[in-house]
Design an enzyme around this catalytic site. Structure first.
Site, short mmCIF file in Angstrom:
data_model
loop_
_atom_site.label_atom_id
_atom_site.label_comp_id
_atom_site.label_asym_id
_atom_site.label_seq_id
_atom_site.Cartn_x
_atom_site.Cartn_y
_atom_site.Cartn_z
N PRO A 1 -4.81 1.02 18.76
CA PRO A 1 -4.52 0.44 17.45
C PRO A 1 -4.47 1.43 16.29
O PRO A 1 -3.89 1.12 15.24
CB PRO A 1 -5.65 -0.57 17.25
CG PRO A 1 -6.73 -0.16 18.17
CD PRO A 1 -6.07 0.51 19.33
N HIS B 1 0.85 -1.20 0.00
CA HIS B 1 0.00 0.00 0.00
C HIS B 1 0.88 1.24 0.00
O HIS B 1 1.67 1.45 0.91
CB HIS B 1 -0.94 0.01 1.21
CG HIS B 1 -2.11 -0.91 1.05
ND1 HIS B 1 -3.30 -0.73 1.71
CD2 HIS B 1 -2.29 -1.99 0.26
CE1 HIS B 1 -4.15 -1.67 1.34
NE2 HIS B 1 -3.56 -2.47 0.48
N TYR C 1 3.44 6.88 9.87
CA TYR C 1 2.65 5.70 9.50
C TYR C 1 3.54 4.63 8.87
O TYR C 1 3.41 3.45 9.20
CB TYR C 1 1.53 6.10 8.53
CG TYR C 1 0.47 5.04 8.40
CD1 TYR C 1 -0.71 5.10 9.15
CD2 TYR C 1 0.65 3.94 7.56
CE1 TYR C 1 -1.66 4.10 9.06
CE2 TYR C 1 -0.30 2.94 7.47
CZ TYR C 1 -1.46 3.03 8.21
OH TYR C 1 -2.41 2.04 8.13
N LYS D 1 0.57 0.35 15.00
CA LYS D 1 1.97 0.34 15.44
C LYS D 1 2.33 -0.84 16.35
O LYS D 1 3.51 -1.15 16.53
CB LYS D 1 2.30 1.65 16.20
CG LYS D 1 2.37 2.86 15.31
CD LYS D 1 3.62 2.85 14.44
CE LYS D 1 3.43 3.59 13.15
NZ LYS D 1 3.73 2.85 11.96
N TYR E 1 -9.53 5.48 6.96
CA TYR E 1 -9.70 5.89 8.36
C TYR E 1 -10.76 6.98 8.36
O TYR E 1 -10.54 8.06 7.79
CB TYR E 1 -8.40 6.45 8.91
CG TYR E 1 -7.32 5.41 9.16
CD1 TYR E 1 -7.17 4.82 10.42
CD2 TYR E 1 -6.46 5.00 8.14
CE1 TYR E 1 -6.20 3.86 10.66
CE2 TYR E 1 -5.48 4.04 8.37
CZ TYR E 1 -5.35 3.48 9.63
OH TYR E 1 -4.38 2.53 9.85
P1 FAD Z 1 1.34 -11.08 22.10
O1 FAD Z 1 0.91 -11.20 20.71
O2 FAD Z 1 0.33 -10.73 23.13
O3 FAD Z 1 2.02 -12.46 22.50
C1 FAD Z 1 2.35 -12.80 23.83
C2 FAD Z 1 2.32 -14.30 23.98
O4 FAD Z 1 2.72 -14.64 25.30
C3 FAD Z 1 0.92 -14.86 23.80
O5 FAD Z 1 0.96 -15.91 22.86
C4 FAD Z 1 0.53 -15.32 25.18
O6 FAD Z 1 -0.34 -16.44 25.15
C5 FAD Z 1 1.86 -15.64 25.80
N1 FAD Z 1 1.87 -15.58 27.26
C6 FAD Z 1 1.21 -14.72 28.06
N2 FAD Z 1 1.47 -14.98 29.34
C7 FAD Z 1 2.31 -16.03 29.37
C8 FAD Z 1 2.94 -16.76 30.39
N3 FAD Z 1 2.72 -16.47 31.68
N4 FAD Z 1 3.75 -17.77 30.07
C9 FAD Z 1 3.97 -18.09 28.77
N5 FAD Z 1 3.40 -17.43 27.73
C10 FAD Z 1 2.59 -16.41 28.03
N6 FAD Z 1 -1.91 -4.06 16.63
C11 FAD Z 1 -2.01 -3.48 15.47
O7 FAD Z 1 -0.99 -2.97 14.97
N7 FAD Z 1 -3.22 -3.47 14.81
C12 FAD Z 1 -4.34 -4.07 15.34
O8 FAD Z 1 -5.40 -4.06 14.74
C13 FAD Z 1 -4.26 -4.67 16.58
N8 FAD Z 1 -5.35 -5.24 17.15
C14 FAD Z 1 -5.22 -5.83 18.37
C15 FAD Z 1 -6.32 -6.41 18.99
C16 FAD Z 1 -6.20 -6.99 20.27
C17 FAD Z 1 -7.40 -7.63 20.93
C18 FAD Z 1 -4.94 -6.98 20.93
C19 FAD Z 1 -4.78 -7.61 22.32
C20 FAD Z 1 -3.84 -6.40 20.29
C21 FAD Z 1 -3.97 -5.82 19.02
N9 FAD Z 1 -2.88 -5.24 18.38
C22 FAD Z 1 -3.00 -4.65 17.19
C23 FAD Z 1 -1.58 -5.22 18.93
C24 FAD Z 1 -0.71 -6.32 18.37
O9 FAD Z 1 -1.46 -7.44 18.07
C25 FAD Z 1 0.33 -6.60 19.42
O10 FAD Z 1 1.12 -5.42 19.58
C26 FAD Z 1 1.22 -7.78 19.12
O11 FAD Z 1 0.49 -8.97 19.19
C27 FAD Z 1 2.36 -7.82 20.12
O12 FAD Z 1 3.06 -9.03 20.01
P2 FAD Z 1 3.73 -9.67 21.27
O13 FAD Z 1 4.38 -10.91 20.76
O14 FAD Z 1 4.52 -8.67 21.99
O15 FAD Z 1 2.53 -10.03 22.27
C1 DHB Z 2 -5.67 -2.72 11.12
C2 DHB Z 2 -5.61 -2.29 12.40
C3 DHB Z 2 -5.23 -1.02 12.68
O1 DHB Z 2 -5.16 -0.58 13.92
C4 DHB Z 2 -4.88 -0.14 11.69
O2 DHB Z 2 -4.53 1.12 12.01
C5 DHB Z 2 -4.90 -0.57 10.41
C6 DHB Z 2 -5.28 -1.87 10.13
C7 DHB Z 2 -6.10 -4.09 10.83
O3 DHB Z 2 -6.39 -4.85 11.76
O4 DHB Z 2 -6.16 -4.45 9.66
#
Ligand code: FAD
Ligand code: DHB
Length: 390
Positions: A292, A72, A384, A296, A200
């Site tokens: 979100p 994009h 962005y 980022k 957006y």
């Molecule tokens: P996570 O993906 O949370 O992974 C952490 C892992 O650790 C998980 O698998 C969990 O099960 C595991 N864990 C937890 N506790 C323990 C423990 N005690 N022992 C062992 N393992 C454990 N970001 C965007 O950019 N766009 C979005 O649209 C967006 N939507 C989101 C929607 C939701 C509901 C959430 C919660 C987050 C969203 N995010 C989004 C943020 C993005 O998904 C996260 O920033 C990203 O997943 C971070 O990755 P991570 O590996 O740090 O954490």
């Molecule tokens: C998506 C989520 C976001 O927060 C965003 O800014 C753009 C895309 C997504 O889940 O596709």
């Protein structure tokens, strides 16, 4: 068990770190409390910065994101009934890649199992110990059997609710937090996206976002109350609300269909400082959360583990701890800029019930300024597509 780096959490941060370390000849074991299917079933982020794609390449899993990811070069801002394009490529020479977090996770999991690297899924009672020493330990139970990992370092990649940050004494950590008075109701559906690029939308009924995962799978969001209940939202109610918040030219192109996932995410800004405690490093959502808007979260998690893998390479390969010493500061200076951007973009695009009509007019003036000023559009585009890694 003995390893060099024990990684807690098999989300994108933990899996990417594992892959980067493996490429550098550094041993790691991943311990995850959920099953692999559960981790893959979580529908989250969808937009990757170029720096994240570069890290996936470095980790040896860049093939599918290049083949199937959608490049994009810009995005649309919708307000006042019209669409206004922000051209990332013209303004910054960069672009983003639309490729779902589940696909990133799937690629990393596949590479990990192909290389037969150790991952303990469904680990119970995960605990960390002695991380202030040079001999930290991780303990957990699997199928009723207790295990212990002795390691040099622990990477806390266990998300916002994980055990690593929670194991640090409160006096040693400072948390900065802002909770927003609304959430995002999201729907995933196997329908073609309404538009080529993301939209957006700022509307008096609240924010809406048209996103996508592929040419046949769409992801849509609408701002909802923080205490809203997803069970209250039928698919029809969601599609109606979404279309009301979009300009007519977009609304009429929305293809509706049954949702394959529907959930509400709360919006929060959070940063924990520092990100290193002796031999324990926090990375990704374990250390920080962004709302979100601006996509980022996943990208920040990837940048953290990029810095951490670099620090580990310097430690084992060059016998230098400069990267370890600099880790927290290096991450945090970029994280705070992404926190600022995500807070700003959230503040600009959402309805804040308490801000009233004055607040709405100020938002509208800022949107008009943003799309009319090359300087302001460039500031949005630069953030962005992702700020450069230090
Ligand atoms: P996570 O993906 O949370 O992974 C952490 C892992 O650790 C998980 O698998 C969990 O099960 C595991 N864990 C937890 N506790 C323990 C423990 N005690 N022992 C062992 N393992 C454990 N970001 C965007 O950019 N766009 C979005 O649209 C967006 N939507 C989101 C929607 C939701 C509901 C959430 C919660 C987050 C969203 N995010 C989004 C943020 C993005 O998904 C996260 O920033 C990203 O997943 C971070 O990755 P991570 O590996 O740090 O954490
Ligand atoms: C998506 C989520 C976001 O927060 C965003 O800014 C753009 C895309 C997504 O889940 O596709």
């Amino acid at each position: 068990m003995r390893t060099q780096v024990a990684i807690i959490g098999a989300g994108p941060a933990g899996l990417l770190l594992g892959a980067l370390l493996h490429r550098s000849g550094i041993d790691a074991v991943i311990v995850e409390q959920r099953s692999a299917d559960y981790v893959l079933g979580r529908i989250r982020a969808g937009v990757l910065e170029q720096t994240t794609v570069d890290l996936l390449e470095q980790a040896g899993v860049g093939e599918r994101v290049h083949a199937e990811g959608l490049r994009h070069d810009g995005t649309e801002l919708a307000f006042g009934g019209g669409l206004h394009r922000i051209d990332f490529n013209a303004l910054t020479g960069r672009h983003v890649m639309v490729y779902g977090q589940t696909e990133v996770t799937r690629d990393l999991m596949a590479a990990r199992s192909q290389a037969a690297l150790p991952t303990w899924y469904e680990a119970e009672h995960v605990a960390i110990a002695d991380y202030q020493s040079a001999h930290p330990r991780v303990t957990f139970e699997k199928d009723g059997v207790r295990h212990q990992i002795e390691c040099d370092f622990i990477a806390g990649c266990d998300g916002f609710h994980g055990v690593c940050r929670a194991s640090v004494p409160p006096a040693a950590i400072t948390a900065y937090e802002k909770v927003y008075p609304f959430g995002w109701l999201g729907v995933l559906a196997d329908v073609p996206p309404a538009t080529e690029e993301l939209v957006y939308a700022s509307h008096e009924r609240g924010f809406a976002l048209c996103s996508q995962r592929s040419r046949t799978r769409s992801r849509y969001y609408v701002q909802c109350a923080s205490d809203d209940d997803v069970a209250r939202w039928s698919d029809d109610a969601f599609w109606d609300e979404l279309r009301r918040r979009l300009p007519d030219e977009v609304a009429e192109r929305v293809v509706t269909g049954p949702s394959i996932e529907k959930s509400i995410a709360p919006l929060r800004s959070f940063v924990a400082e520092p990100m290193r405690f002796g031999s324990l490093f926090l990375a990704g959502d374990a250390a920080h959360i962004v709302p979100p808007t601006g996509a980022k979260g996943l990208n920040l998690a990837a940048a953290d583990v990029g810095y951490l893998a670099q620090a580990m390479r310097e430690h084992y390969g060059e016998r230098s701890d400069a990267g370890i010493q600099a880790y927290s500061q290096r991450c945090l200076s970029r994280i705070w800029k992404a926190e600022r951007f995500s807070w700003w973009f959230t503040s600009l695009m959402h309805r804040f019930p308490e801000a009233g009509e004055f607040g709405a007019r100020i938002q509208r003036a800022e949107l008009d300024y943003l799309v009319g000023s090359k300087a302001a559009s460039t500031a949005l585009a630069e953030n962005y597509v992702g700020l450069p890694l230090a």
